[in-house]
Design an enzyme around this catalytic site. Structure first.
Site, short mmCIF file in Angstrom:
data_model
loop_
_atom_site.label_atom_id
_atom_site.label_comp_id
_atom_site.label_asym_id
_atom_site.label_seq_id
_atom_site.Cartn_x
_atom_site.Cartn_y
_atom_site.Cartn_z
N GLY A 57 0.79 -1.23 0.00
CA GLY A 57 0.00 0.00 0.00
C GLY A 57 0.82 1.28 0.00
O GLY A 57 0.42 2.28 0.59
N ASN A 80 1.26 3.22 -2.57
CA ASN A 80 0.47 4.23 -3.29
C ASN A 80 -0.65 4.78 -2.40
O ASN A 80 -0.95 5.98 -2.44
CB ASN A 80 -0.11 3.64 -4.58
CG ASN A 80 0.88 3.72 -5.73
OD1 ASN A 80 1.19 4.80 -6.21
ND2 ASN A 80 1.40 2.58 -6.15
N ASN A 108 -7.23 3.18 -12.07
CA ASN A 108 -6.17 2.23 -11.72
C ASN A 108 -4.82 2.85 -12.06
O ASN A 108 -4.73 3.72 -12.93
CB ASN A 108 -6.35 0.94 -12.53
CG ASN A 108 -5.29 -0.11 -12.21
OD1 ASN A 108 -4.97 -0.34 -11.04
ND2 ASN A 108 -4.74 -0.74 -13.24
N HIS A 128 -1.03 1.59 -13.33
CA HIS A 128 -0.34 0.42 -13.88
C HIS A 128 1.13 0.80 -14.11
O HIS A 128 1.41 1.88 -14.65
CB HIS A 128 -0.99 0.01 -15.21
CG HIS A 128 -0.35 -1.20 -15.80
ND1 HIS A 128 -0.57 -2.47 -15.31
CD2 HIS A 128 0.54 -1.34 -16.81
CE1 HIS A 128 0.15 -3.34 -16.00
NE2 HIS A 128 0.83 -2.68 -16.91
N ASP A 147 -6.29 -3.33 -18.03
CA ASP A 147 -5.23 -2.37 -18.39
C ASP A 147 -5.47 -1.69 -19.73
O ASP A 147 -4.52 -1.30 -20.43
CB ASP A 147 -3.85 -3.06 -18.40
CG ASP A 147 -3.47 -3.66 -17.05
OD1 ASP A 147 -3.95 -3.13 -16.03
OD2 ASP A 147 -2.72 -4.64 -17.02
N ALA A 175 7.65 7.64 -9.26
CA ALA A 175 6.82 8.41 -10.20
C ALA A 175 5.34 8.12 -9.95
O ALA A 175 4.50 9.03 -10.02
CB ALA A 175 7.20 8.07 -11.63
N GLU A 176 5.00 6.87 -9.63
CA GLU A 176 3.60 6.53 -9.31
C GLU A 176 3.10 7.39 -8.15
O GLU A 176 1.98 7.91 -8.18
CB GLU A 176 3.48 5.05 -8.92
CG GLU A 176 3.75 4.09 -10.05
CD GLU A 176 3.58 2.62 -9.61
OE1 GLU A 176 2.69 2.33 -8.81
OE2 GLU A 176 4.37 1.78 -10.08
C1 GRF Z 1 2.44 -0.65 -7.95
O1 GRF Z 1 3.61 -0.75 -8.73
C2 GRF Z 1 1.24 -0.52 -8.84
O2 GRF Z 1 1.48 0.18 -10.00
C3 GRF Z 1 0.98 -1.97 -9.16
O3 GRF Z 1 1.23 -2.67 -7.98
C4 GRF Z 1 2.17 -1.93 -7.18
C5 GRF Z 1 1.53 -1.69 -5.86
O4 GRF Z 1 2.41 -1.14 -4.92
N1 GRF Z 1 -0.33 -2.14 -9.72
P1 GRF Z 1 1.87 -0.57 -3.55
O5 GRF Z 1 1.05 -1.68 -2.86
O6 GRF Z 1 1.05 0.66 -3.81
O7 GRF Z 1 3.11 -0.27 -2.76
#
Ligand code: GRF
Length: 210
Positions: free
Chosen positions: A13, A15, A101, A103, A139, A167-168
């Site tokens: 988690g 993100n 989402n 990706h 996706d 970057a995410e």
């Molecule tokens: C991220 O790289 C996201 O893009 C992918 O799974 C990973 C999840 O990471 N779908 P986190 O659980 O948010 O650390």
């Protein structure tokens, strides 16, 4: 009024943590629920530490369970953040234009799993991540925004994954804020930015580069 958001996770988690850190009290989105298909997902602890309600799905494939919990928490938007199960088709339909989402590739390249290893094997020079609306096909929904990162000489899948993950964490809160503020809309397969031109996407990428 802020849009009420459910974040769906399966693992650590990071993100989710980035979203919570970025969304201040005046943000157009507020995380009110964290859903997981795994009781052991580390991100559930993050949610609890923030006093956010959590729900562990008894059956991630059961649309009735999804729709009941989303309605109980009056959820407006669903954010998938490392959610590794398939969302039932009925739920995707019900939330069309309200589920996003992230990706870890520059879609439409490298859909599915193991994106960083496959990107390195293909010899790409630029990798990145994509935030998109969720549609029936995995996706493949309309792209909202992307952030690019360079592939460096000697990169390993783990090293590239770590760079893309940073970057995410910058991209996702910005894209969620745009969606929550109704600044993007889908027009068939293409997302229109309502108060900006597509050129802004490039400017966003520039802002996002390390
Ligand atoms: C991220 O790289 C996201 O893009 C992918 O799974 C990973 C999840 O990471 N779908 P986190 O659980 O948010 O650390």
């Amino acid at each position: 009024m802020a849009q009420r958001v459910a974040v769906c996770i399966s693992g650590r988690g990071s993100n989710l943590a980035a979203l919570l850190a970025a969304l201040g009290p005046d943000a157009p989105a507020e995380v009110v629920l964290v859903i997981s298909n795994r009781a052991a997902a580390g991100g559930l602890e993050t949610a609890r530490a923030h006093g956010i309600a959590t729900h562990v799905l008894a059956d991630a494939g059961d649309p009735a369970e999804w729709l009941a919990v989303l309605s109980r928490h009056r959820v407006d938007l669903v954010v998938l953040a490392g959610f590794l199960a398939l969302v039932p088709a009925g739920v995707v339909r019900e939330l069309a234009g309200r589920m996003i989402n992230i990706h870890p590739s520059l879609l439409p390249s490298f859909k599915g799993l193991d994106t960083h290893r496959r990107a390195l094997e293909a010899g790409v020079r630029v990798a990145g991540c994509t935030v998109h609306f969720v549609s029936a096909e995995m996706d493949a929904g309309p792209i909202i925004g992307q952030a690019a990162v360079p592939v460096l000489p000697g990169d390993t899948p783990d090293g590239l994954a770590a760079r893309v993950l940073q970057a995410e964490h910058r991209l996702y809160p910005r894209m969620l804020a745009l969606v929550a503020a109704n600044k993007v809309s889908t027009d068939g397969p293409v997302v229109r930015w309502q108060d900006t031109g597509n050129i802004e996407i490039n400017q966003t990428n520039t802002l996002l580069s390390p």
